[in-house]
Design a protein around this motif. Structure first.
Motif, mmCIF file in Angstrom:
data_model
loop_
_atom_site.group_PDB
_atom_site.id
_atom_site.type_symbol
_atom_site.label_atom_id
_atom_site.label_comp_id
_atom_site.label_asym_id
_atom_site.label_seq_id
_atom_site.Cartn_x
_atom_site.Cartn_y
_atom_site.Cartn_z
ATOM 1 N N ARG A 339 0.802 -1.236 -0.021
ATOM 2 C CA ARG A 339 -0.062 -0.008 0.055
ATOM 3 C C ARG A 339 0.862 1.266 -0.075
ATOM 4 N NH1 ARG A 339 -3.160 -0.748 5.454
ATOM 5 N NH2 ARG A 339 -1.055 -1.170 5.975
ATOM 6 N N PRO A 340 0.439 2.376 -0.542
ATOM 7 C CA PRO A 340 1.242 3.503 -0.450
ATOM 8 C C PRO A 340 1.528 3.984 0.756
ATOM 9 C CG PRO A 340 -0.507 3.899 -1.773
ATOM 10 C CD PRO A 340 -0.900 2.648 -1.323
ATOM 11 N N SER A 341 0.805 3.707 1.823
ATOM 12 C CA SER A 341 1.129 3.923 3.521
ATOM 13 C C SER A 341 2.262 3.178 3.871
ATOM 14 C CB SER A 341 -0.070 4.032 4.140
ATOM 15 O OG SER A 341 -0.639 2.652 4.108
ATOM 16 N N ASP A 342 2.541 2.064 3.180
ATOM 17 C CA ASP A 342 3.693 1.217 3.882
ATOM 18 C C ASP A 342 5.164 1.703 3.350
ATOM 19 O OD1 ASP A 342 1.739 -0.565 4.902
ATOM 20 O OD2 ASP A 342 1.716 -1.662 3.019
ATOM 21 N N MET A 343 6.189 1.138 4.548
ATOM 22 C CA MET A 343 7.363 1.480 4.219
ATOM 23 C C MET A 343 7.959 -0.010 3.907
ATOM 24 S SD MET A 343 8.074 4.737 4.735
ATOM 25 C CE MET A 343 9.770 4.963 5.514
ATOM 26 N N PHE A 344 9.157 0.054 3.311
ATOM 27 C CA PHE A 344 10.032 -1.337 2.821
ATOM 28 C C PHE A 344 11.459 -1.181 2.531
ATOM 29 C CE2 PHE A 344 9.593 0.123 -1.619
ATOM 30 C CZ PHE A 344 10.536 -0.535 -2.399
ATOM 31 N N ASN A 345 12.150 -2.617 2.591
ATOM 32 C CA ASN A 345 13.424 -2.471 2.367
ATOM 33 C C ASN A 345 13.672 -3.574 1.947
ATOM 34 O OD1 ASN A 345 16.253 -1.623 2.358
ATOM 35 N ND2 ASN A 345 15.898 -0.732 4.517
ATOM 36 N N VAL A 346 15.069 -3.917 1.307
ATOM 37 C CA VAL A 346 15.428 -5.429 0.880
ATOM 38 C C VAL A 346 16.717 -5.745 1.469
ATOM 39 C CG1 VAL A 346 15.884 -6.684 -1.351
ATOM 40 C CG2 VAL A 346 14.092 -4.958 -1.246
ATOM 41 N N ASN A 353 25.853 -10.553 3.410
ATOM 42 C CA ASN A 353 24.475 -9.669 3.089
ATOM 43 C C ASN A 353 24.490 -8.069 2.879
ATOM 44 O OD1 ASN A 353 24.317 -8.074 5.823
ATOM 45 N ND2 ASN A 353 24.533 -10.371 6.321
ATOM 46 N N SER A 354 23.787 -7.830 2.233
ATOM 47 C CA SER A 354 23.763 -6.369 1.756
ATOM 48 C C SER A 354 22.448 -5.676 1.903
ATOM 49 C CB SER A 354 24.513 -5.703 0.657
ATOM 50 O OG SER A 354 23.574 -6.220 -0.490
ATOM 51 N N VAL A 355 22.094 -4.342 1.801
ATOM 52 C CA VAL A 355 20.830 -3.886 2.151
ATOM 53 C C VAL A 355 20.684 -2.825 1.135
ATOM 54 C CG1 VAL A 355 21.583 -1.916 3.598
ATOM 55 C CG2 VAL A 355 19.293 -2.580 3.937
ATOM 56 N N MET A 356 19.441 -2.682 0.498
ATOM 57 C CA MET A 356 18.957 -1.875 -0.369
ATOM 58 C C MET A 356 19.258 -0.308 0.070
ATOM 59 S SD MET A 356 15.416 -1.573 -2.470
ATOM 60 C CE MET A 356 15.160 0.089 -3.658
ATOM 61 N N ALA A 357 18.872 -0.031 1.118
ATOM 62 C CA ALA A 357 18.868 1.216 1.812
ATOM 63 C C ALA A 357 19.190 1.032 3.255
ATOM 64 C CB ALA A 357 17.638 2.054 1.367
ATOM 65 N N GLU A 358 19.729 2.344 3.864
ATOM 66 C CA GLU A 358 20.053 2.197 5.202
ATOM 67 C C GLU A 358 18.825 2.417 6.188
ATOM 68 O OE1 GLU A 358 22.949 1.536 6.627
ATOM 69 O OE2 GLU A 358 23.467 1.037 4.669
ATOM 70 N N ASN A 359 17.924 3.196 5.497
ATOM 71 C CA ASN A 359 16.587 3.087 6.247
ATOM 72 C C ASN A 359 15.576 2.884 5.209
ATOM 73 O OD1 ASN A 359 17.200 4.717 8.759
ATOM 74 N ND2 ASN A 359 18.312 5.688 7.369
ATOM 75 N N SER A 360 14.441 2.231 5.745
ATOM 76 C CA SER A 360 13.347 1.794 5.121
ATOM 77 C C SER A 360 12.706 3.113 3.869
ATOM 78 C CB SER A 360 12.298 1.170 5.818
ATOM 79 O OG SER A 360 12.565 -0.130 6.415
ATOM 80 N N LEU A 361 12.196 2.472 2.938
ATOM 81 C CA LEU A 361 11.815 3.541 1.886
ATOM 82 C C LEU A 361 10.367 3.593 1.700
ATOM 83 C CD1 LEU A 361 14.506 2.380 -0.753
ATOM 84 C CD2 LEU A 361 14.506 4.324 0.646
ATOM 85 N N PRO A 362 9.870 4.862 1.521
ATOM 86 C CA PRO A 362 8.219 4.929 1.046
ATOM 87 C C PRO A 362 8.079 3.926 -0.113
ATOM 88 C CG PRO A 362 9.449 6.809 0.330
ATOM 89 C CD PRO A 362 10.529 5.991 1.192
ATOM 90 N N ALA A 393 18.935 -7.415 9.688
ATOM 91 C CA ALA A 393 17.630 -7.092 9.737
ATOM 92 C C ALA A 393 16.852 -6.466 10.992
ATOM 93 C CB ALA A 393 16.495 -8.028 9.110
ATOM 94 N N LEU A 394 17.307 -7.152 12.064
ATOM 95 C CA LEU A 394 16.726 -6.649 13.345
ATOM 96 C C LEU A 394 17.426 -5.407 13.872
ATOM 97 C CD1 LEU A 394 16.313 -10.539 14.994
ATOM 98 C CD2 LEU A 394 14.622 -8.497 14.317
ATOM 99 N N ALA A 395 18.691 -5.373 13.280
ATOM 100 C CA ALA A 395 19.582 -3.971 13.775
ATOM 101 C C ALA A 395 19.084 -2.854 13.232
ATOM 102 C CB ALA A 395 20.922 -4.397 13.659
ATOM 103 N N MET A 396 18.321 -3.130 11.923
ATOM 104 C CA MET A 396 18.123 -1.906 11.250
ATOM 105 C C MET A 396 17.207 -0.882 12.235
ATOM 106 S SD MET A 396 17.404 -3.295 7.465
ATOM 107 C CE MET A 396 17.282 -1.728 6.887
ATOM 108 N N PRO A 397 17.322 0.449 12.094
ATOM 109 C CA PRO A 397 16.426 1.131 12.709
ATOM 110 C C PRO A 397 14.896 1.136 12.259
ATOM 111 C CG PRO A 397 17.743 2.392 11.046
ATOM 112 C CD PRO A 397 18.346 1.177 11.270
ATOM 113 N N LYS A 398 14.047 1.110 13.126
ATOM 114 C CA LYS A 398 12.612 1.040 13.185
ATOM 115 C C LYS A 398 12.037 2.287 12.597
ATOM 116 C CE LYS A 398 9.928 -1.852 15.042
ATOM 117 N NZ LYS A 398 9.022 -2.496 16.108
ATOM 118 N N THR A 399 10.973 2.309 11.770
ATOM 119 C CA THR A 399 10.279 3.435 11.475
ATOM 120 C C THR A 399 9.182 3.724 12.478
ATOM 121 O OG1 THR A 399 10.803 2.859 8.880
ATOM 122 C CG2 THR A 399 8.952 4.543 9.401
#
Length: 803
Positions: A339-346, A353-362, A393-399
């Motif tokens: 949904r447009p209201s959700d945030m996500f990351n990969v 491992n590597s992450v798409m973005a340091e913080n989740s994206l709109p 994944a668990l260490a990533m900052p929560k939104t």
């Protein structure tokens, strides 16, 4: 939400000491002119009887020695995670030997003594709740020995669909390095120091190669109500109806060699009804009940809170090809349906491992396209380091203000299941966890266990066509639980030892299951209450009119299996834990196979001189799994087996963050050389690898957003030659018998130069110095690129000295 997809990949397989090795599968190579039977298993079959919601299964394995020497056969095979294995017997000619249950150590001791005395014997051990090992000793030339085991399991319908799954093959498992090989390496994952499981070191046939044994299965379903929508999408079958509520399913002869994928049988009952109610069994000492209580229909929530989804995608070696293509379809549906209201990351992972973005994206169209593009270009290769991916994944900052869920999708070919369960269980206050299994023969213990530990649901996708439907089902589950805040109570029924003690929220449309015992006669009521949406929900089951039946004897085994599952399957127990004694006693009291009890059958007739050759039955790779799950190639060993290429861990240091991955740096196989890495038949292997140059190698599995990984000039084969030709084992170390593995960390800079080399795990001064010299003397590499520009890449390379 975090989505994790993980495949199976193999670890190191060079000759190594018992204290410093990473167990791994390897390829089977047919010997020429050997007098020893190398593939003793000739047939495996299953006879399944389903009555209502209980399946009783008889598995038969037939072994034949067509060689000229006496052998011991070892066969590793899978089972259902819910199976309660309660009996075993061995047949030799006209003689039948009934096995008995014993404490695991005693059973192994009795088996070894019988083997050494020249007696035929069979030993069944549990390696994992869904992985078993059969040992059959003293199979004489010309012998045909069959071993039969019996198990029972409960079938729980979901959305009105009953599924019976019969696993046929154990996929190759990746074994992470023990503590003493990684503990001092900066930023490398740490693992508990545990004994290496021998069953992981198992021979495999190459991808697409048919097994040498036949597979057969026949299932009879007596549903009690009219059956509809009978189907088996995994295999070709014949279906014959005796009447509306009873049918027999048999495998077609054309599928006799397809024992390389799970057999999945599904059916519905007329009117989409499900078996609900209470079953009773009165034993000699104790009485048992099983309650299956159907929850209400799913209701739409008036308000769905904003959610954060973190998709963790496994791109390791066993995901190469078919499994990874399924993952890509699934992820496109999942990400595209946000949904447009959700945030996500990969997060992408293999050996790192590597992450798409340091913080989740709109959830914007541009971000969705970027995520799908990132996932689309993955090919699969390398190791399967699932623990660091979970931790990251668990260490990533929560939104703030968003509800986070971790969704894990994987074929699960690893041996660190319980470590993963611990991480999930200890972080339930931080995130929800869901698990996806990808492939035709996934590790259901890991998939179901992660969902169990995360108090959620698991999903298994065996075909890409299922991806869209499963993605829709997941969205329904995560957004609208069926029943929450569940509470069970009893009136007039004197219950005890109820399993589970507490009932988790129900996300799927399936019954609430409760096992238990009761004193005296069954009477009274079972009451369930909870929340469905914003409404209270209550239901009552009156059992006063029910009669206990001897046909429900399986309830005794199922209760004990459920108790064992809760205490042991998803816990990390040490040998000294008090629960181990309880689990051992449960196995002995209920005649069940457990991690601490085994079945042992011994023929008291002395049939040989106690001398035999041990043969591990080669297994087929699961359908759709490529050779990258084991390794690209392999050279012959003295016993007729081949070891795969392995993947030492390295990581890339970019401008923004560390990107971890694996590289197929060394072909670790047996050889006469006691030097850096045991490189057997190096010349042939290099030639083979050069011919395969166009095929994607494990170096392509980078989980970083790298376009091109740094590469040794000439490729991996030339790197192998360099290591072999340039290592100089220090004379003083040889004389003093100093051996071990030195880990050297270094950087390939933007110009391809070696810099910043340092020892991060030491053995001795002279070995450390030689390892550093070897690395620093390497020629310029072809630099790695990211974003169209050359970038620094940091590696950690293990340099092994000695036998």
């Amino acid at each position: 939400m975090n989505l994790l997809t993980c495949p199976a990949v193999k670890g190191d397989n060079f000759e190594r000491s018992k204290d410093d090795r990473t167990a791994s599968p390897y390829f089977f190579v047919k010997g020429n002119g050997s007098e020893t039977e190398a593939m003793p298993l000739k047939e495996t079959s299953a006879e399944v009887n389903i009555a209502g919601v209980i399946a009783d299964v008889k598995v038969k394995q037939t072994y034949k020695n067509e060689g000229k020497t006496t052998i011991e056969a070892i066969y590793v095979f899978p089972g259902s995670t819910r199976a309660a294995v309660y009996a075993m017997e061995m047949k030799i000619g006209e003689r039948t030997i009934k096995a008995k249950i014993e404490e695991k150590g005693k059973a192994r001791k009795d088996y070894d003594e019988a083997k050494n005395a020249g007696k035929s014997a069979s030993l069944l051990e549990q390696q994992r709740p869904n992985v078993f090992q059969m040992n059959v000793a003293n199979i004489l030339p010309g012998d045909v020995i069959s071993v039969e085991l019996r198990y029972t399991e409960l079938l729980v319908p979901e959305s009105g669909v009953y599924s019976f799954v019969y696993p046929t093959v154990v996929g190759p498992r990746y074994q992470s390095a023990p503590d003493n090989t990684t503990a001092s390496i900066d930023k490398m994952p740490l693992y508990p120091s545990k004994p290496i499981p021998d069953w992981v070191d198992n021979p495999y046939l190459h991808s697409g190669e048919k097994p040498n044994y036949t597979f057969n299965i026949m299932a009879t379903v007596r549903a009690g109500l009219p059956i509809k929508d009978f189907k088996c999408e995994s295999h070709e079958v014949n279906v014959n109806f005796k009447n509306k509520s009873e049918a027999t399913v048999s495998l077609k002869a054309s599928d006799a060699m397809r024992g390389n994928k799970d057999f999945v049988l599904q059916y519905r009952l007329a009117g989409n009804k499900v078996e609900s109610g209470v079953l009773l069994f009165e034993g000699e000492k104790e009485n048992y009940f099983l309650a299956m209580i159907q929850p209400p229909k799913r209701v739409l929530a008036e308000q769905i809170p904003p959610r954060e989804y973190i998709f963790i995608v496994d791109v390791s070696g066993s995901m190469y090809g078919f499994p990874l293509e399924i993952s890509k379809k699934l992820l496109k549906d999942l990400i595209g349906g946000l949904r447009p209201s959700d945030m996500f990351n990969v997060i992408l992972f293999a050996g790192g491992n590597s992450v798409m973005a340091e913080n989740s994206l709109p959830t914007t169209n541009d971000n969705i396209k970027k995520a799908i593009h990132l996932i689309d270009k993955q090919q699969g290769g390398g190791a399967t380091e699932i623990i660091p991916a979970l931790r990251r994944a668990l260490a990533m900052p929560k939104t703030e203000g968003f509800s986070r869920s971790v969704v894990i999708a994987t074929d699960g070919y690893v041996t660190v299941e319980k470590e993963a369960f611990d991480i999930i269980r200890n972080n339930l206050d931080q995130s929800n966890f869901f698990a996806f299994g990808i492939g035709t023969a996934v590790n259901r213990f890991l998939i179901e266990g992660m969902a169990h530990a995360g108090m959620s649901e698991s999903f298994v996708i065996t075909d890409g066509n299922q991806a869209a439907a499963v993605a829709d089902k997941f969205r329904d589950y995560v957004q609208n639980p069926v029943l929450t805040n569940i509470h069970l109570s009893y009136s007039g029924l004197n219950t005890y030892d109820v399993e589970p003690p507490k009932t988790a929220d129900v996300f799927a449309d399936r019954p609430v299951i409760v096992f238990g015992k009761y004193h005296g006669k069954a009477a009274g009521k079972i009451m369930l209450s909870g929340k469905t949406g914003n409404e209270d929900y209550n239901t009552v089951m009156d059992i006063s009119t029910l009669e206990a039946s001897t046909a429900n004897v399986a309830l005794r085994y199922l209760w004990a299996r459920h108790r064992i599952q809760r205490i042991d399957d998803y816990q990390n127990l040490s040998p000294n834990d008090t629960q181990v004694k309880e689990l051992t006693q449960l196995g002995l009291d209920y005649n069940l196979l457990t991690a601490y009890t085994s079945f042992i059958g011994i023929d008291e007739m002395v049939r040989g001189d106690g001398k035999s050759t041990t043969i591990k039955q080669p297994l087929p790779l699961p359908e759709g799994v490529s050779d990258y799950a084991v390794g690209k190639g392999g050279s012959s060993q003295t016993m007729g087996y081949a070891s795969p290429a392995s993947a030492p861990v390295y990581y890339n240091k970019g401008a923004e963050n560390y990107d971890y991955s694996t590289m197929e740096t060394s072909q670790r196989v047996q050889s006469e050389n006691a030097s850096l890495i045991k490189i057997g038949k190096l010349k042939k292997e290099v030639q083979k690898r050069e011919k395969e140059e166009k095929a994607p190698a494990a170096i392509s599995d980078t989980t970083a957003a790298m376009e091109q990984m740094a590469q040794f000039p000439g490729g991996d084969g030339k790197l192998l030659q360099y290591l072999k030709n340039n290592l100089q084992y220090p004379a003083s170390a040889k004389q003093n018998n100093i051996t071990g593995t030195v880990y050297v960390q270094f950087v390939i800079d933007k110009n391809g130069n070696i810099k910043d080399a340092k020892v991060v795990k030491s053995v001795s001064k002279e070995l450390d110095e030689e390892a550093l010299r070897l690395i620093k003397a390497m020629p310029k590499w072809i630099p790695g690129t990211k974003g169209g520009k050359a970038t620094d890449v940091q590696y950690t390379l293990p340099v092994k000295f000695g036998a």
